[in-house]
Write an enzyme that holds these catalytic residues in place. Structure first.
Site, short mmCIF file in Angstrom:
data_model
loop_
_atom_site.label_atom_id
_atom_site.label_comp_id
_atom_site.label_asym_id
_atom_site.label_seq_id
_atom_site.Cartn_x
_atom_site.Cartn_y
_atom_site.Cartn_z
N CYS A 130 0.50 -1.20 -0.32
CA CYS A 130 0.07 -0.07 0.29
C CYS A 130 1.18 1.31 0.24
O CYS A 130 0.43 2.49 -1.19
CB CYS A 130 -0.86 -0.28 0.87
SG CYS A 130 0.06 -0.37 3.35
N ARG A 236 3.59 3.59 12.18
CA ARG A 236 1.54 3.89 12.23
C ARG A 236 1.27 4.74 12.82
O ARG A 236 2.11 5.10 13.80
CB ARG A 236 1.35 2.12 12.94
CG ARG A 236 -0.14 1.99 13.08
CD ARG A 236 -0.42 0.85 11.27
NE ARG A 236 0.05 0.15 11.28
CZ ARG A 236 -0.22 -0.46 9.86
NH1 ARG A 236 -0.59 0.13 8.63
NH2 ARG A 236 0.53 -1.46 9.64
N HIS A 243 -3.25 6.22 4.11
CA HIS A 243 -1.83 6.69 4.57
C HIS A 243 -1.51 8.16 3.51
O HIS A 243 -2.04 8.49 2.73
CB HIS A 243 -1.32 5.88 3.64
CG HIS A 243 -0.96 4.19 4.30
ND1 HIS A 243 -1.98 4.00 4.94
CD2 HIS A 243 -0.78 3.13 3.53
CE1 HIS A 243 -2.21 2.53 5.85
NE2 HIS A 243 -1.67 2.11 4.99
#
EC number: 1.2.1.11
Length: 340
Positions: A130, A236, A243
């Protein structure tokens, strides 16, 4: 004529999003099946205005099916993908299992669509990580103009990248902070994620980097150019979806920020929102549910001769996973199978 399409892992976050996007983009489907593990057998899943009931992946025969979009982990993919591919069904795999296999193309359709023809070696196409997917969409048009030497990227990755349990953990921890009788311990992450940031995604490697950071390096080289040097720090953050990445790019040739902005505005899959004023940029909250990769904060890096800084934001469940897989399916249909 349309395609017979299977979505494997249809009850998960990415699998559900694959079905949503196939419907939204009006992918030419003749028949579609939602597959999941036996414990999820019969679960109802939405596909456009239809409701599908999941079927058992373990007993499913892929013979006669055109494509299978896999949204399961590497272990399940290792078990089921070769059988699907052997049955003549092209596998588009969202796990990391085949990304670094030289006989499997790793594709972001805006970046390296020509590589789709390499699928026939194993009947499998890999979907990138991703964090890599959104970054290379931004890098490729700039690389074509000025040739990238080095990339320094720091990521701010949402918890949905870790699955539903991580979303629940952020939600429950956030509530427990305000409830003195509720002591919710970390289960998915090694430390508290609510009101915190964790500089640790995936396992640690011997050199001190994490596997997520290694993925960004290896995948950028495979998708864009093996000569590009990449260093990454993956973090994170307590965000549910979306994101973000701070990207510093060093070029071989000079590229000023105005030209970089113009190039990115014209590039496929990119939306430039870059006003030098309060709120003149995109954050993860605004990108949720959108197909685009958003670029903001484009500016010269005065500390090196040919440097540009930018801010890159995308819905990780979409461009980072499900959308890219559907775009690969569209590309495969358009360039190879030609049925739709």
């Amino acid at each position: 004529m349309g395609y017979r399409v299977a979505v494997v892992g249809a009850t998960g976050n990415v699998g559900r999003e694959m079905l949503n996007i196939l419907a939204e983009r009006q992918f030419p489907v003749d028949e579609i099946v939602a597959l999941a593990s036996r414990r999820s057998l019969g679960t109802e899943i939405t596909f456009g205005d239809k409701t599908l009931k999941t079927k058992d992946l373990d007993t499913f025969d892929f013979t006669g099916w055109d494509m299978a979009l896999f949204a399961v982990g590497s272990e399940a993919t290792k078990k089921y993908a070769p059988a699907a591919a052997k049955a003549g069904c092209v596998v588009i795999d969202n796990s990391s299992l085949y990304r670094y296999d030289n006989e499997v193309p790793l594709i972001v359709p805006e970046v390296n669509p020509e590589d789709v023809h390499g699928y026939s070696k194993k009947n499998i196409i890999a979907n990138p990580n991703c964090s890599t997917a959104q970054m290379v969409v931004a890098l490729k048009p700039l690389h074509d103009r000025a040739k990238i030497k080095r990339v320094v990227v720091s990521t701010y990755q949402s918890v949905s990248g870790s699955g539903k349990e991580a979303i629940d953990e952020l939600w429950d921890q956030t509530k427990s902070v305000y409830n003195p009788t509720d002591n919710y311990e970390a289960k998915v992450y090694p430390k508290q994620i609510a009101f915190n940031v964790i500089p640790h995604i995936d396992v640690f490697l011997e050199d001190g980097s994490t596997k997520e950071e290694w993925k960004m390096v290896a995948e950028t080289k495979k998708i864009v150019d093996p000569s590009i040097k990449v260093t990454a720090t993956c973090v994170r953050v307590p965000v549910f979806v979306g994101h973000a990445e701070s990207i510093n790019i060093e070029f071989e040739d000079h590229l000023d920020e105005a030209e970089a902005r113009d190039i990115l505005r014209e590039a496929p899959g990119i939306m430039v929102i870059d006003k030098r004023e309060d709120g003149g940029y995109v954050t993860p909250v605004e990108c949720v549910g959108d197909f685009a990769t958003f670029i903001s904060r484009i500016r010269q890096d005065s500390t090196i001769d040919n440097g540009i800084n930018l801010w890159c934001v995308s819905d990780n469940l979409r461009k980072g996973a499900a959308l890219n897989a559907v775009q690969i399916a569209e590309l495969l249909g358009r360039e190879v199978l030609k049925k739709g």
